[in-house]
Structures are given as structure tokens and as C-alpha cells.
Design an enzyme around this catalytic site. Structure first.
Site, PDB file in Angstrom:
ATOM      1  N   ARG A   8     -12.507 -12.151   4.497  1.00  0.00           N
ATOM      2  CA  ARG A   8     -11.977 -11.612   3.056  1.00  0.00           C
ATOM      3  C   ARG A   8     -11.745 -12.809   2.091  1.00  0.00           C
ATOM      4  NH1 ARG A   8      -6.316 -11.736   1.512  1.00  0.00           N
ATOM      5  NH2 ARG A   8      -5.862 -12.515   3.539  1.00  0.00           N
ATOM      6  N   HIS A  60      -6.021 -18.192   8.997  1.00  0.00           N
ATOM      7  CA  HIS A  60      -5.792 -18.964   7.830  1.00  0.00           C
ATOM      8  C   HIS A  60      -5.989 -20.417   8.376  1.00  0.00           C
ATOM      9  CE1 HIS A  60      -3.956 -20.590   4.285  1.00  0.00           C
ATOM     10  NE2 HIS A  60      -3.664 -19.336   3.836  1.00  0.00           N
ATOM     11  N   LEU A 116      -3.976  -7.730  -1.583  1.00  0.00           N
ATOM     12  CA  LEU A 116      -3.112  -7.119  -2.279  1.00  0.00           C
ATOM     13  C   LEU A 116      -3.742  -6.391  -3.189  1.00  0.00           C
ATOM     14  CD1 LEU A 116      -0.551  -9.930  -2.862  1.00  0.00           C
ATOM     15  CD2 LEU A 116      -0.260  -7.986  -1.140  1.00  0.00           C
ATOM     16  N   ASP A 145      -0.589  -0.893  14.809  1.00  0.00           N
ATOM     17  CA  ASP A 145      -0.109   0.365  15.228  1.00  0.00           C
ATOM     18  C   ASP A 145      -0.974   1.650  14.398  1.00  0.00           C
ATOM     19  OD1 ASP A 145       1.888  -0.814  16.576  1.00  0.00           O
ATOM     20  OD2 ASP A 145       3.635  -0.015  15.120  1.00  0.00           O
ATOM     21  N   HIS A 177      -4.361 -14.306  10.787  1.00  0.00           N
ATOM     22  CA  HIS A 177      -3.894 -13.922   9.483  1.00  0.00           C
ATOM     23  C   HIS A 177      -4.265 -12.634   9.122  1.00  0.00           C
ATOM     24  CE1 HIS A 177      -2.291 -15.192   5.444  1.00  0.00           C
ATOM     25  NE2 HIS A 177      -3.475 -14.744   5.076  1.00  0.00           N
ATOM     26  N   GLN A 228       1.868 -15.431  -0.234  1.00  0.00           N
ATOM     27  CA  GLN A 228       2.244 -16.443  -1.102  1.00  0.00           C
ATOM     28  C   GLN A 228       1.340 -16.426  -2.313  1.00  0.00           C
ATOM     29  OE1 GLN A 228       2.452 -19.886   1.303  1.00  0.00           O
ATOM     30  NE2 GLN A 228       4.145 -19.305   2.460  1.00  0.00           N
ATOM     31  N   ARG A 260     -12.445 -19.357   4.033  1.00  0.00           N
ATOM     32  CA  ARG A 260     -11.502 -19.693   5.277  1.00  0.00           C
ATOM     33  C   ARG A 260     -12.156 -19.915   6.479  1.00  0.00           C
ATOM     34  NH1 ARG A 260      -6.562 -15.736   3.371  1.00  0.00           N
ATOM     35  NH2 ARG A 260      -6.071 -17.044   1.887  1.00  0.00           N
ATOM     36  N   ALA A 299       0.868  -1.118   0.151  1.00  0.00           N
ATOM     37  CA  ALA A 299      -0.149  -0.017   0.123  1.00  0.00           C
ATOM     38  C   ALA A 299       0.758   1.282  -0.070  1.00  0.00           C
ATOM     39  CB  ALA A 299      -0.982   0.032   1.215  1.00  0.00           C
ATOM     40  N   GLY A 347      -0.881 -15.111  -3.980  1.00  0.00           N
ATOM     41  CA  GLY A 347      -0.908 -13.827  -5.089  1.00  0.00           C
ATOM     42  C   GLY A 347      -2.169 -12.831  -5.179  1.00  0.00           C
TER      43      GLY A 347
HETATM   44  P1  FAD Z   1       2.118  -4.337   4.914  1.00  0.00           P
HETATM   45  O1  FAD Z   1       2.540  -4.965   4.150  1.00  0.00           O
HETATM   46  O2  FAD Z   1       2.017  -5.087   6.316  1.00  0.00           O
HETATM   47  O3  FAD Z   1       3.057  -3.183   5.426  1.00  0.00           O
HETATM   48  C1  FAD Z   1       2.798  -2.381   6.843  1.00  0.00           C
HETATM   49  C2  FAD Z   1       4.093  -1.530   6.950  1.00  0.00           C
HETATM   50  O4  FAD Z   1       4.076  -0.638   7.822  1.00  0.00           O
HETATM   51  C3  FAD Z   1       5.493  -2.470   7.276  1.00  0.00           C
HETATM   52  O5  FAD Z   1       6.523  -1.775   6.425  1.00  0.00           O
HETATM   53  C4  FAD Z   1       5.579  -2.056   8.633  1.00  0.00           C
HETATM   54  O6  FAD Z   1       6.934  -2.194   9.109  1.00  0.00           O
HETATM   55  C5  FAD Z   1       5.118  -0.459   8.922  1.00  0.00           C
HETATM   56  N1  FAD Z   1       4.757  -0.186  10.137  1.00  0.00           N
HETATM   57  C6  FAD Z   1       3.758  -0.577  10.848  1.00  0.00           C
HETATM   58  N2  FAD Z   1       3.471   0.158  11.842  1.00  0.00           N
HETATM   59  C7  FAD Z   1       4.565   1.226  11.785  1.00  0.00           C
HETATM   60  C8  FAD Z   1       4.954   2.118  12.545  1.00  0.00           C
HETATM   61  N3  FAD Z   1       4.391   2.374  13.908  1.00  0.00           N
HETATM   62  N4  FAD Z   1       5.762   3.339  12.286  1.00  0.00           N
HETATM   63  C9  FAD Z   1       6.361   3.109  11.027  1.00  0.00           C
HETATM   64  N5  FAD Z   1       5.984   1.845  10.341  1.00  0.00           N
HETATM   65  C10 FAD Z   1       5.104   0.929  10.735  1.00  0.00           C
HETATM   66  N6  FAD Z   1      -2.933 -11.502   0.628  1.00  0.00           N
HETATM   67  C11 FAD Z   1      -3.181 -11.644  -0.634  1.00  0.00           C
HETATM   68  O7  FAD Z   1      -3.816 -10.703  -1.391  1.00  0.00           O
HETATM   69  N7  FAD Z   1      -2.660 -12.625  -1.303  1.00  0.00           N
HETATM   70  C12 FAD Z   1      -1.944 -13.161  -0.675  1.00  0.00           C
HETATM   71  O8  FAD Z   1      -1.229 -14.214  -1.229  1.00  0.00           O
HETATM   72  C13 FAD Z   1      -1.496 -13.362   0.703  1.00  0.00           C
HETATM   73  N8  FAD Z   1      -0.699 -14.119   1.016  1.00  0.00           N
HETATM   74  C14 FAD Z   1      -0.288 -13.770   2.578  1.00  0.00           C
HETATM   75  C15 FAD Z   1       0.663 -14.533   3.293  1.00  0.00           C
HETATM   76  C16 FAD Z   1       0.981 -14.290   4.576  1.00  0.00           C
HETATM   77  C17 FAD Z   1       2.041 -15.162   4.995  1.00  0.00           C
HETATM   78  C18 FAD Z   1       0.447 -13.138   5.130  1.00  0.00           C
HETATM   79  C19 FAD Z   1       1.131 -12.664   6.437  1.00  0.00           C
HETATM   80  C20 FAD Z   1      -0.514 -12.117   4.388  1.00  0.00           C
HETATM   81  C21 FAD Z   1      -0.901 -12.543   3.044  1.00  0.00           C
HETATM   82  N9  FAD Z   1      -1.818 -11.849   2.623  1.00  0.00           N
HETATM   83  C22 FAD Z   1      -1.947 -12.018   1.196  1.00  0.00           C
HETATM   84  C23 FAD Z   1      -2.165 -10.502   3.125  1.00  0.00           C
HETATM   85  C24 FAD Z   1      -1.455  -9.384   2.558  1.00  0.00           C
HETATM   86  O9  FAD Z   1      -0.006  -9.699   2.568  1.00  0.00           O
HETATM   87  C25 FAD Z   1      -1.416  -8.237   3.543  1.00  0.00           C
HETATM   88  O10 FAD Z   1      -2.964  -7.869   3.707  1.00  0.00           O
HETATM   89  C26 FAD Z   1      -0.940  -7.140   2.753  1.00  0.00           C
HETATM   90  O11 FAD Z   1       0.436  -7.288   2.155  1.00  0.00           O
HETATM   91  C27 FAD Z   1      -0.829  -5.454   3.508  1.00  0.00           C
HETATM   92  O12 FAD Z   1      -0.094  -4.782   2.869  1.00  0.00           O
HETATM   93  P2  FAD Z   1       0.033  -3.395   3.692  1.00  0.00           P
HETATM   94  O13 FAD Z   1       0.701  -2.460   2.708  1.00  0.00           O
HETATM   95  O14 FAD Z   1      -1.234  -2.871   3.795  1.00  0.00           O
HETATM   96  O15 FAD Z   1       0.851  -3.651   4.918  1.00  0.00           O
HETATM   97  C1  SIN Z   2      -2.428 -17.950   0.825  1.00  0.00           C
HETATM   98  O1  SIN Z   2      -1.516 -17.956  -0.109  1.00  0.00           O
HETATM   99  O2  SIN Z   2      -2.998 -18.825   1.218  1.00  0.00           O
HETATM  100  C2  SIN Z   2      -2.818 -16.532   1.492  1.00  0.00           C
HETATM  101  C3  SIN Z   2      -3.801 -15.820   0.509  1.00  0.00           C
HETATM  102  C4  SIN Z   2      -4.323 -14.633   1.266  1.00  0.00           C
HETATM  103  O3  SIN Z   2      -4.092 -14.417   2.459  1.00  0.00           O
HETATM  104  O4  SIN Z   2      -4.898 -13.935   0.626  1.00  0.00           O
END
Ligand code: FAD
Ligand code: SIN
Length: 524
Positions: free
Chosen positions: A384, A241, A390, A220, A349, A48, A288, A14, A50
């Protein structure tokens, strides 16, 4: 005091996507990203399966993706938002590809699409089983190529700077002027002023301890927004998950992607039965919430802390090619996926709720936006759909960017107050903070997990009140450290989960309270 045109907190999909768009459109303005760990550390990096999107309408259709999302959300999604995200998705994917993200293709050069729970079609674009790390790599590369992005890693956002303190304001939301940020190396706290502030701080899985999320996922941004009186919604909907790898001590838990079930893996109990066949017509590929609850029931029945994922009937070579990270991790533990069943257990998750935003990513506070997992857009409802997050982050980063293009970036005239440093007694003892974190995690696992009860939730609320009061005292007395701030934030979001749970009077999607409803997952 530092000044930035746009302050983005978080460097996951994001935050980075938005920063790139803003920096390219406003080359003379500084876009600042603060992030509390290494620049790549985020939930994004571990994704993982996608990104779900209808890239060809030959077999799939927007209507099907919309219907699947609405069904998974159990009547709690905003249908207009679902339609908007699904339809805007393909363009955002094309952009990612232009920026250098490599999604897998088949021998004919077509995208190789995966399938996950709740999807009626193969529509998940992926990079083997490491899609998130590929996206993070490409985005960071682009960020580093842009001169007007200032990326401050190991900078922890402590609190938002508000135009007027919320307690003194009437019901009208205050404007956000920036954030107080702790430099984790020097220990200094500075006020970062910005014309607009974007929370992109991700999820909160760590409050459960047993989670697929990395250590940074402590809620946070949601806690900061809550302290600022922004509207927060749907926090009771925590997604577990179904298939985290079972390891007695490992935290965070390694994920066995749902794409493995999409590829044909079976869930079995200790007697070797495919119990999902009795639970839902889609069996292992039900959504899920349904699969996680069914596993939870098996675990309670059998008194062993896991069930199994059976991949032994799948082609090992193809498995290895599609899921190299999972294959390697299993091998590391002596699990040969061609012969052994993988022990799996549900783990916290994803948070479906968060900071309420409108379709432009605006929160209820002026100049404050939220994007990605910390936001509540209305896309996910009560549960979700896999691989929709993503996608949501990409679509909303673009919408927040478009909003800024329409409005142009304002400048701020008011001088924000400096952080009040009234701490006297040095940092709080790390062991005390860690023991409070463990206490919180135990409480959330036992009293606010996959299956809840009103009694357990009420008990948790009382225990949380004590933990929060103790922590506020530490916060007032001690020099700030990121652990202390994280503890305080985790307690706030835990409170929100429990408070919102207690307000819900029926079971929906990922929220299940034994005191309500007869709704159990059975086919009969
Ligand atoms: P994040 O990617 O979590 O980024 C948050 C950022 O904020 C980090 O850099 C963190 O360090 C920073 N931050 C947090 N608090 C603070 C603070 N106080 N000060 C400064 N920085 C801070 N979703 C899918 O759509 N497809 C998938 O295949 C999928 N697989 C997944 C597998 C796993 C193992 C996990 C954990 C999640 C998965 N998800 C998947 C969910 C998806 O990855 C997340 O919802 C998405 O990446 C969130 O993106 P984001 O940018 O909102 O937050
Ligand atoms: C997974 O690969 O099973 C995670 C996918 C997701 O959280 O959207």
C-alpha cells in the site's frame, strides 16, 4: 431477536462513514453498528500521517497519484480501481471537511500538505500527527447526532449468519442474514438480523505482537468471512511500517510517522551512516517495503534490534508544531529529538489483502459487504502507498452506500437460526489463551515476517495446524469469551497469510521469500 436494516461491524473510518450516509439517506430505517471495544477504539484512531488526495491540480495531478500507487503496488494493483479511488477521493475529502474534520492549513489558508514514502508530490492532508483521532472524533459526533443509528459498543461479532451452511451449499455463495453477536458485558449471544451486513473490522497486526495496531486488530472480519467461504485474496502482503519507536516491552508500538521522513528526517545505522542512500534513489522516501527490508538487513548485520531516525538537523519548533504527539512521546522516554536520534524498528502495520470485493464493496456472498482495511479492493496490490487506506475506506463507504441507494434496502423473510449454546465447562482459562496468543505471535514474527523462506513457512503451517486444532477443542467445550474468539480468528488469518505466502512463487512488493528472486534493494 433484533432486526436492523443494515448491520455494520466496526466503528473505524469505514464503518462510521457508511453508517452516517445510510442513516441520513434512510431516516426511517435503523442502522446498527456493533463494535467490540470502546466506540472510538480502532486503527483509525491512531492514524498519524493523513489522507492522500489530489486536492489541487496546480502542481500535483491524478495521473501522478495513480502512477505512485501503481509503482508501490509492484504490478499487483487493479489499475481501474486505482484510477477510481484516486479520482473519487477529493469529493470524499470535501465531505469529511463539511462534517467537521479539521485539516491543517498554512498561513495563506491553503491545506498544508505532507509527503510520505513513495509519493512524488506533497499531497497528504493531515491534522498535525493525529489525523485519525480527529477523523474519528468528527465521525462519532455526527453518528451520535443521528437518531436512527444504534451504536452498540462492547459487542463482539462472533460469526456471520448464513442462509445455508456453506458446507451444505454447492459452489454458489450463500446469502448473509446477519451476525451472531456476543454482548461482552452480559455474556449473552444474540442473532442480529439485517437486510445487509457490512464487515468494517479493520486489520490484524496483533497476530505479530510487534505492531503499530491496537489490541482490537485481530483480523476478526477476515476470519468470519473465511469461515463463511467468502473469497479472500492477497493475504501474503503484510505491510511492515519501517519506523515504529523501539521500546523493549511496549506493545502496541508507538508509530513515528513517515511524515517525519517526509519532513526531512534521516535513517542512520549504528555507525551513523545514512544507509538508505545505498538502497534506493529515493533514500528514506522509498516505498515502505523497500525501507523496511533495508532496516531489517541493517539490524541483522549490526546485531542490535533497531536503527535510528535522526531529526537533529530539523527545526525543533516546527517539528513540535507538526508532530506534537511524537514529540511528547519521545520526551516521555527521555529522547530529545533536537539532540538524540530516535531508535526505530519495523513493525506489522497493515494487511494489503483481505476479503475480496468488487467496485461496490460486494463480497462473494450475497448481502455481505466489506469496507476498509479488512477488504481487498485491488487498490494496494502488493504494497500500500502511504496514506491511501483512509482514502480507500472513504471511497468504498460511499460506493457501498450508493449501491444501497440504487438497489433500495431489501427486507429479509427467512428466520435465521439461533446460536447453538452447547458449551458446558465455563470460560477457558485466560492464561492458557494468552500463552497461545504469545506462541502464535512468536511464530508469525519468526516465520512470516519481513523476510520469509519456504522452509520457515512450511514449518509454521505445521505448528499452526496444532494450535488451531487445540483451539477448536477449546471453542467447542467452553463458554465463549472475546479472547477465545480472537485467538480463533487470529489463528485463521495467520493460516491465510502462510497459505497464501506458500502459493506465491515470486517476490512482489511486501512479500519477500529468500528462496525466490535475486531482487534485493540495492542501487548498484
Ligand atoms: P479500523 O479503524 O481498525 O476499525 C475497525 C473496527 O472494527 C474497530 O472499531 C474494532 O473494534 C471493530 N471490530 C473488529 N473486530 C470486531 C468484532 N469481531 N466485533 C465487533 N467489532 C469489531 N492510514 C492512512 O491512510 N493514513 C495514515 O496516516 C495512517 N496512519 C496509521 C497509523 C497507525 C498507528 C495505524 C495502526 C494505521 C495507520 N493507517 C493509516 C492505516 C489506517 O488507519 C487503517 O487502515 C484504517 O483506519 C482502517 O479503518 P477501518 O475502518 O477499516 O478499520
Ligand atoms: C504514517 O503516518 O506513517 C502512517 C501512514 C500510513 O500508514 O498510511
Amino acid at each position: 431477536m433484533k432486526e436492523s436494516q443494515c448491520l455494520i461491524i466496526g466503528s473505524g473510518v469505514a464503518g462510521l462513514t457508511l453508517a452516517i450516509k445510510m442513516a441520513e439517506a434512510f431516516p426511517k430505517r435503523i442502522i446498527t453498528i456493533v463494535t467490540k471495544a470502546h466506540e472510538s477504539e480502532s486503527n483509525t484512531k491512531y492514524a498519524q500521517g493523513g489522507v492522500a488526495s489530489v486536492i489541487s491540480e496546480k502542481k500535483d495531478s491524478f495521473q501522478k497519484h495513480i502512477a505512485d500507487t501503481l509503482l508501490a503496488g509492484d504490478g499487483m494493483c487493479d489499475p481501474n480501481i486505482v484510477e477510481m479511488v484516486v479520482k473519487e477521493g477529493p469529493e470524499r475529502l470535501r465531505e469529511l471537511i463539511e462534517w467537521g474534520v479539521r485539516f491543517d492549513k498554512d498561513l495563506h489558508g491553503n491545506f498544508s500538505l505532507g509527503r510520505e514514502g513513495g509519493h512524488s508530490e506533497y499531497r497528504v492532508l493531515h491534522h498535525k500527527d493525529a489525523t485519525g483521532s480527529e477523523i474519528e472524533r468528527a465521525l462519532l459526533q455526527r453518528v451520535h447526532a443521528l437518531d436512527n443509528i444504534e451504536l452498540l459498543s462492547h459487542h463482539f461479532a462472533v460469526d456471520l449468519i448464513l442462509e445455508s451452511h456453506p458446507l451444505h451449499a454447492s459452489n454458489t455463495p450463500s446469502a448473509c442474514l446477519g451476525a451472531y453477536v456476543l454482548d461482552q458485558i452480559s455474556g449473552e449471544i444474540c442473532a442480529l438480523r439485517a437486510a445487509s451486513v457490512v464487515l468494517a473490522t479493520g486489520g490484524l497486526g496483533r497476530i505479530y505482537g510487534h505492531t503499530t495496531n491496537p489490541m482490537v486488530a485481530t483480523g476478526d472480519g477476515i476470519a468470519m468471512a473465511y469461515r463463511a467461504n467468502a473469497r479472500i485474496r492477497d493475504m501474503e502482503f503484510i505491510q511492515f511500517h519501517p519506523t515504529a519507536l523501539y521500546e523493549e516491552k511496549e506493545t502496541p508500538s508507538f508509530l513515528i510517522s513517515e511524515a517525519v521522513r517526509g519532513f526531512g528526517a534521516y535513517l542512520r545505522n549504528t555507525n551513523g551512516e545514512r544507509f538508505m542512500l545505498h538502497n534506493h534513489e529515493d533514500a528514506e522516501l522509498a516505498s515502505r517495503d523497500i525501507v523496511a527490508r533495508a532496516i531489517h538487513a541493517e539490524i541483522k548485520k549490526e546485531h542490535i534490534p533497531y536503527v535510528y531516525l535522526d531529526c537533529t538537523h530539523l527545526k525543533t519548533e516546527t517539528f513540535k508544531q507538526k508532530f506534537p504527539t511524537i514529540f511528547t512521546n519521545c520526551s516521555r522516554l527521555g529522547i530529545d529529538v533536537s539532540q538524540d536520534w530516535i531508535p526505530v524498528v519495523p513493525a506489522a502495520h497493515y494487511v494489503c489483502g483481505g476479503i475480496e470485493v468488487d467496485s461496490w464493496g460486494r463480497t462473494s456472498i450475497n448481502n455481505l459487504f466489506a469496507c476498509g482495511e479488512c477488504s481487498r479492493t485491488g487498490l494496494h496490490g502488493a504494497n500500500r502507498l502511504a496514506s491511501n487506506s483512509l482514502l480507500e475506506a472513504l471511497v468504498y463507504a460511499h460506493r457501498i452506500f450508493r449501491y444501497h441507494i440504487k438497489q433500495d434496502l431489501k427486507s429479509i423473510t427467512e428466520e435465521p437460526p439461533q446460536w447453538k449454546q452447547n458449551k458446558k465447562s465455563g470460560p477457558a482459562e485466560e492464561t492458557i489463551l494468552q500463552s497461545k496468543i504469545l506462541e502464535l505471535q512468536q511464530l508469525m514474527r519468526c516465520n512470516a515476517g519481513i523476510v520469509r523462506s519456504t522452509h520457515e513457512l512450511t514449518t509454521a503451517l505445521k505448528m499452526l495446524a496444532m494450535l488451531r486444532a487445540d483451539t477448536e477443542i477449546l471453542f467447542e467445550r467452553h463458554t465463549l469469551t472475546s479472547t477465545l474468539c480472537e485467538l480463533r480468528n487470529m489463528l485463521s488469518v495467520a493460516y491465510l497469510i502462510i497459505d497464501h505466502s506458500l502459493q506465491r512463487t515470486e517476490n512482489k512488493g511486501g512479500y519477500y521469500n529468500i528462496n525466490y528472486s535475486e531482487k534485493i534493494n540495492t542501487l548498484v
